[in-house]
Scaffold this motif. Structure first.
Motif, PDB file in Angstrom:
ATOM      1  N   ASP A 100      -1.377  14.416  -0.213  1.00  0.00           N
ATOM      2  CA  ASP A 100      -2.787  14.801  -0.131  1.00  0.00           C
ATOM      3  C   ASP A 100      -3.701  13.699   0.389  1.00  0.00           C
ATOM      4  O   ASP A 100      -4.905  13.912   0.513  1.00  0.00           O
ATOM      5  CB  ASP A 100      -3.284  15.204  -1.526  1.00  0.00           C
ATOM      6  N   MET A 101      -3.145  12.529   0.632  1.00  0.00           N
ATOM      7  CA  MET A 101      -3.965  11.377   1.042  1.00  0.00           C
ATOM      8  C   MET A 101      -3.199  10.514   2.016  1.00  0.00           C
ATOM      9  O   MET A 101      -1.980  10.535   2.057  1.00  0.00           O
ATOM     10  CB  MET A 101      -4.295  10.515  -0.198  1.00  0.00           C
ATOM     11  N   LEU A 102      -3.961   9.743   2.770  1.00  0.00           N
ATOM     12  CA  LEU A 102      -3.362   8.657   3.540  1.00  0.00           C
ATOM     13  C   LEU A 102      -4.334   7.489   3.510  1.00  0.00           C
ATOM     14  O   LEU A 102      -5.526   7.657   3.203  1.00  0.00           O
ATOM     15  CB  LEU A 102      -3.013   9.107   4.960  1.00  0.00           C
ATOM     16  N   ALA A 103      -3.813   6.306   3.809  1.00  0.00           N
ATOM     17  CA  ALA A 103      -4.627   5.089   3.768  1.00  0.00           C
ATOM     18  C   ALA A 103      -4.895   4.608   5.184  1.00  0.00           C
ATOM     19  O   ALA A 103      -4.089   4.852   6.096  1.00  0.00           O
ATOM     20  CB  ALA A 103      -3.889   4.001   2.984  1.00  0.00           C
ATOM     21  N   ARG A 120     -12.392   3.394  15.969  1.00  0.00           N
ATOM     22  CA  ARG A 120     -10.952   3.639  15.854  1.00  0.00           C
ATOM     23  C   ARG A 120     -10.308   2.631  14.934  1.00  0.00           C
ATOM     24  O   ARG A 120     -10.636   1.455  14.942  1.00  0.00           O
ATOM     25  CB  ARG A 120     -10.303   3.547  17.230  1.00  0.00           C
ATOM     26  N   THR A 121      -9.370   3.116  14.112  1.00  0.00           N
ATOM     27  CA  THR A 121      -8.575   2.217  13.288  1.00  0.00           C
ATOM     28  C   THR A 121      -7.185   2.843  13.157  1.00  0.00           C
ATOM     29  O   THR A 121      -6.840   3.710  13.964  1.00  0.00           O
ATOM     30  CB  THR A 121      -9.269   1.957  11.933  1.00  0.00           C
ATOM     31  N   GLY A 122      -6.396   2.364  12.198  1.00  0.00           N
ATOM     32  CA  GLY A 122      -5.037   2.884  12.089  1.00  0.00           C
ATOM     33  C   GLY A 122      -4.666   3.176  10.651  1.00  0.00           C
ATOM     34  O   GLY A 122      -5.273   2.635   9.721  1.00  0.00           O
ATOM     35  N   VAL A 139       0.834  -1.211   0.000  1.00  0.00           N
ATOM     36  CA  VAL A 139       0.000   0.000   0.000  1.00  0.00           C
ATOM     37  C   VAL A 139       0.865   1.257   0.000  1.00  0.00           C
ATOM     38  O   VAL A 139       1.743   1.410   0.847  1.00  0.00           O
ATOM     39  CB  VAL A 139      -0.929   0.029   1.244  1.00  0.00           C
ATOM     40  N   GLY A 140       0.617   2.134  -0.970  1.00  0.00           N
ATOM     41  CA  GLY A 140       1.205   3.470  -0.955  1.00  0.00           C
ATOM     42  C   GLY A 140       2.646   3.520  -1.434  1.00  0.00           C
ATOM     43  O   GLY A 140       3.227   2.524  -1.858  1.00  0.00           O
ATOM     44  N   TYR A 141       3.230   4.738  -1.385  1.00  0.00           N
ATOM     45  CA  TYR A 141       4.608   4.959  -1.831  1.00  0.00           C
ATOM     46  C   TYR A 141       5.573   4.056  -1.087  1.00  0.00           C
ATOM     47  O   TYR A 141       5.488   3.909   0.134  1.00  0.00           O
ATOM     48  CB  TYR A 141       5.027   6.408  -1.578  1.00  0.00           C
ATOM     49  N   GLY A 142       6.464   3.462  -1.830  1.00  0.00           N
ATOM     50  CA  GLY A 142       7.500   2.636  -1.226  1.00  0.00           C
ATOM     51  C   GLY A 142       7.006   1.279  -0.779  1.00  0.00           C
ATOM     52  O   GLY A 142       7.799   0.438  -0.362  1.00  0.00           O
ATOM     53  N   GLY A 143       5.687   1.089  -0.858  1.00  0.00           N
ATOM     54  CA  GLY A 143       5.127  -0.211  -0.462  1.00  0.00           C
ATOM     55  C   GLY A 143       5.537  -0.636   0.934  1.00  0.00           C
ATOM     56  O   GLY A 143       5.808  -1.808   1.188  1.00  0.00           O
ATOM     57  N   VAL A 144       5.568   0.319   1.869  1.00  0.00           N
ATOM     58  CA  VAL A 144       6.077  -0.022   3.204  1.00  0.00           C
ATOM     59  C   VAL A 144       5.080  -0.835   4.034  1.00  0.00           C
ATOM     60  O   VAL A 144       5.444  -1.366   5.064  1.00  0.00           O
ATOM     61  CB  VAL A 144       6.536   1.231   4.003  1.00  0.00           C
ATOM     62  N   PHE A 145       3.834  -0.931   3.562  1.00  0.00           N
ATOM     63  CA  PHE A 145       2.885  -1.816   4.244  1.00  0.00           C
ATOM     64  C   PHE A 145       2.467  -2.908   3.277  1.00  0.00           C
ATOM     65  O   PHE A 145       2.074  -2.639   2.146  1.00  0.00           O
ATOM     66  CB  PHE A 145       1.642  -1.053   4.728  1.00  0.00           C
ATOM     67  N   THR A 146       2.549  -4.152   3.727  1.00  0.00           N
ATOM     68  CA  THR A 146       2.103  -5.299   2.945  1.00  0.00           C
ATOM     69  C   THR A 146       0.912  -5.937   3.645  1.00  0.00           C
ATOM     70  O   THR A 146       0.994  -6.237   4.844  1.00  0.00           O
ATOM     71  CB  THR A 146       3.242  -6.337   2.818  1.00  0.00           C
ATOM     72  N   ALA A 147      -0.180  -6.108   2.909  1.00  0.00           N
ATOM     73  CA  ALA A 147      -1.389  -6.692   3.518  1.00  0.00           C
ATOM     74  C   ALA A 147      -1.124  -8.147   3.889  1.00  0.00           C
ATOM     75  O   ALA A 147      -0.769  -8.948   3.024  1.00  0.00           O
ATOM     76  CB  ALA A 147      -2.559  -6.586   2.547  1.00  0.00           C
ATOM     77  N   PRO A 148      -1.282  -8.498   5.171  1.00  0.00           N
ATOM     78  CA  PRO A 148      -1.032  -9.883   5.596  1.00  0.00           C
ATOM     79  C   PRO A 148      -2.197 -10.807   5.243  1.00  0.00           C
ATOM     80  O   PRO A 148      -2.067 -12.017   5.361  1.00  0.00           O
ATOM     81  CB  PRO A 148      -0.880  -9.764   7.116  1.00  0.00           C
ATOM     82  N   ARG A 181      -9.700  -4.458   3.447  1.00  0.00           N
ATOM     83  CA  ARG A 181     -10.465  -3.350   2.890  1.00  0.00           C
ATOM     84  C   ARG A 181      -9.785  -2.069   3.359  1.00  0.00           C
ATOM     85  O   ARG A 181      -9.631  -1.837   4.561  1.00  0.00           O
ATOM     86  CB  ARG A 181     -11.901  -3.426   3.390  1.00  0.00           C
ATOM     87  N   ILE A 182      -9.379  -1.265   2.386  1.00  0.00           N
ATOM     88  CA  ILE A 182      -8.547  -0.097   2.680  1.00  0.00           C
ATOM     89  C   ILE A 182      -9.272   1.185   2.300  1.00  0.00           C
ATOM     90  O   ILE A 182      -9.862   1.268   1.213  1.00  0.00           O
ATOM     91  CB  ILE A 182      -7.199  -0.240   1.930  1.00  0.00           C
ATOM     92  N   GLY A 183      -9.256   2.146   3.208  1.00  0.00           N
ATOM     93  CA  GLY A 183      -9.893   3.436   2.931  1.00  0.00           C
ATOM     94  C   GLY A 183      -8.839   4.495   2.648  1.00  0.00           C
ATOM     95  O   GLY A 183      -7.772   4.505   3.268  1.00  0.00           O
ATOM     96  N   ILE A 184      -9.131   5.351   1.677  1.00  0.00           N
ATOM     97  CA  ILE A 184      -8.231   6.462   1.365  1.00  0.00           C
ATOM     98  C   ILE A 184      -8.880   7.745   1.883  1.00  0.00           C
ATOM     99  O   ILE A 184     -10.034   8.051   1.557  1.00  0.00           O
ATOM    100  CB  ILE A 184      -7.984   6.564  -0.160  1.00  0.00           C
ATOM    101  N   VAL A 185      -8.117   8.467   2.708  1.00  0.00           N
ATOM    102  CA  VAL A 185      -8.623   9.661   3.396  1.00  0.00           C
ATOM    103  C   VAL A 185      -8.056  10.905   2.723  1.00  0.00           C
ATOM    104  O   VAL A 185      -6.865  10.945   2.394  1.00  0.00           O
ATOM    105  CB  VAL A 185      -8.192   9.650   4.887  1.00  0.00           C
ATOM    106  N   ALA A 186      -8.902  11.910   2.542  1.00  0.00           N
ATOM    107  CA  ALA A 186      -8.442  13.185   1.983  1.00  0.00           C
ATOM    108  C   ALA A 186      -7.708  13.981   3.062  1.00  0.00           C
ATOM    109  O   ALA A 186      -8.252  14.910   3.672  1.00  0.00           O
ATOM    110  CB  ALA A 186      -9.622  13.977   1.443  1.00  0.00           C
TER     111      ALA A 186
END
Ligand SMILES: *Cc1c(COP(=O)(O)O)cnc(C)c1O
Length: 364
Positions: free
Chosen positions: A304-307, A294-296, A253-262, A266-271
């Motif tokens: 401009d975004m985060l997941a 609550r989530t993370g 997920v995202g730049y650099g792929g620093v998170f890998t879904a284990p 379901r992923i939300g993109i926040v403005a």
């Protein structure tokens, strides 16, 4: 311009007022400088002034021009320049607008001596360096300061110092001892306490306290929450979900792929991104709230975004409310917890909220 991009910063003047009242209950014998530097820690100087206009004993700012603007805006209370004047040219405004000014070095005293007259009152906070080692007079430099002050009989003087670790282990007593030694037989007013000292060290309250962060409803302590003290958050950073992705296990997920879904997620993109003032260094799992849950965060924060993880919030789709910090429309997340996760403090989060984020006044 009304902006349809959904990010908003909610500022609640009533919370600032309640937090100021808590200061006054905790330090009932002291007057309080409401510290509104850095645009009231990102909440808007004029909003803070409006909230406290009828009750603050005084306001504290950094810039002389800003203090003059407050006077011209009708502020009648004392106004303190926290770092004093920056050039001889500032003296005229100090005198004309009856600004209270910190003096922390001989040069400032010299400028004031040359630029003011015996028949016009001058209100000074003489800053003593008791261990912060940033600004102020020491045992070595104080005698000359006293000498210069004797030539300004028109000056009303408050002795002042600032604590380096009122929020931490070494506390304030070592600095209090140095303060007393430097003050000698001084019987006049003193000002020492920032928010941490107001909350934890009542022996420092003296004549004027200087609350900053607590007015805005965050805690100065790593180990005690703002809610523990009954402080109310004055800022909520809110946005919405603008994208949803169902990803397979092993997707990154995202730049650099620093998170890998284990697992499938379901992923939300926040403005909301770092150009809005959200900390780019916030790691995976930095808390936020979506539709009351609550989530993370997931992966790197973009401009401009985060997941974030919506796996357990199936009802949250496009347009679902998100709260990045504060008591917001998406839920409640203390700014202190977001800051701790991102390796910073709420002070920095508040100050960093970008001008492009529209402000909404009032409770959510
Ligand atoms: C900013 C500041 C304060 C307020 O500190 P908080 O930790 O926000 O309460 C108090 N005194 C001085 C001199 C400051 O510069």
């Amino acid at each position: 311009m009304t902006v349809s991009r959904p990010i908003r910063v909610h500022v609640a003047p009533a919370a600032i007022r309640d937090n100021y009242r808590l200061v006054k209950r905790l330090a009932p014998a002291a007057k309080a400088w409401a510290v509104i530097k850095a645009d009231a820690y990102g909440h808007g100087q004029w909003r803070a002034v409006a909230a406290l206009r009828d009750e603050a004993d005084g306001f504290a700012v950094l810039e002389c021009e800003n203090a003059v603007a407050l006077r011209q805006g009708g502020v009648t209370q004392p106004i303190l320049l926290l770092e004093g004047i920056f050039s001889p040219a500032d003296v005229a405004a100090v005198v004309e607008h009856r600004l209270t000014t910190v003096v922390h070095c001989h040069e400032q005293l010299d400028w004031l001596l040359r630029g003011s007259r015996h028949d016009t009152p001058l209100s000074l906070c003489l800053k003593l360096n008791t261990g912060m080692n940033r600004l102020g007079f020491t045992a070595a430099t104080l005698p000359l300061a006293r000498e210069l002050l004797r030539r300004m009989p028109q000056a009303e003087i408050t002795l002042m110092t600032h604590f380096a670790e009122a929020d931490g282990e070494s506390g304030v007593d070592w600095q209090l001892e140095r303060f007393r030694a430097l003050a000698g037989d001084w019987r006049g007013p003193c000002s020492l306490a920032n928010s941490a000292a107001i909350l934890r060290h009542p022996q420092t309250h003296a004549d004027w306290v200087r609350p900053g962060i607590m007015l805005y409803g965050a805690s100065p302590f790593a180990d005690q929450s703002a809610a523990d003290f009954g402080l109310r958050p004055a800022m909520a950073l809110d946005s919405q979900i603008i994208g949803v992705q169902e990803v397979a296990a092993g997707e990154r997920v995202g730049y650099g792929g620093v998170f890998t879904a284990p697992r499938p997620m379901r992923i939300g993109i926040v403005a909301c991104g770092y150009a809005d003032g959200y900390p780019r260094q916030a790691p995976n799992g930095t808390p936020l709230a979506v539709a009351g849950r609550r989530t993370g965060t997931l992966g790197r924060v973009s401009m401009d975004m985060l997941a974030c993880d919506l796996s357990d919030i199936p009802a949250a789709g496009i347009g679902a409310p998100v709260t990045l910090w504060g008591d917001g429309t998406g839920g409640s997340v203390p700014a202190d917890e977001v800051a701790a996760a991102a390796g910073t403090i709420a002070y920095e989060l508040f100050c960093a909220v970008a001008p492009r984020v529209p402000v909404v006044l009032g409770e959510r």
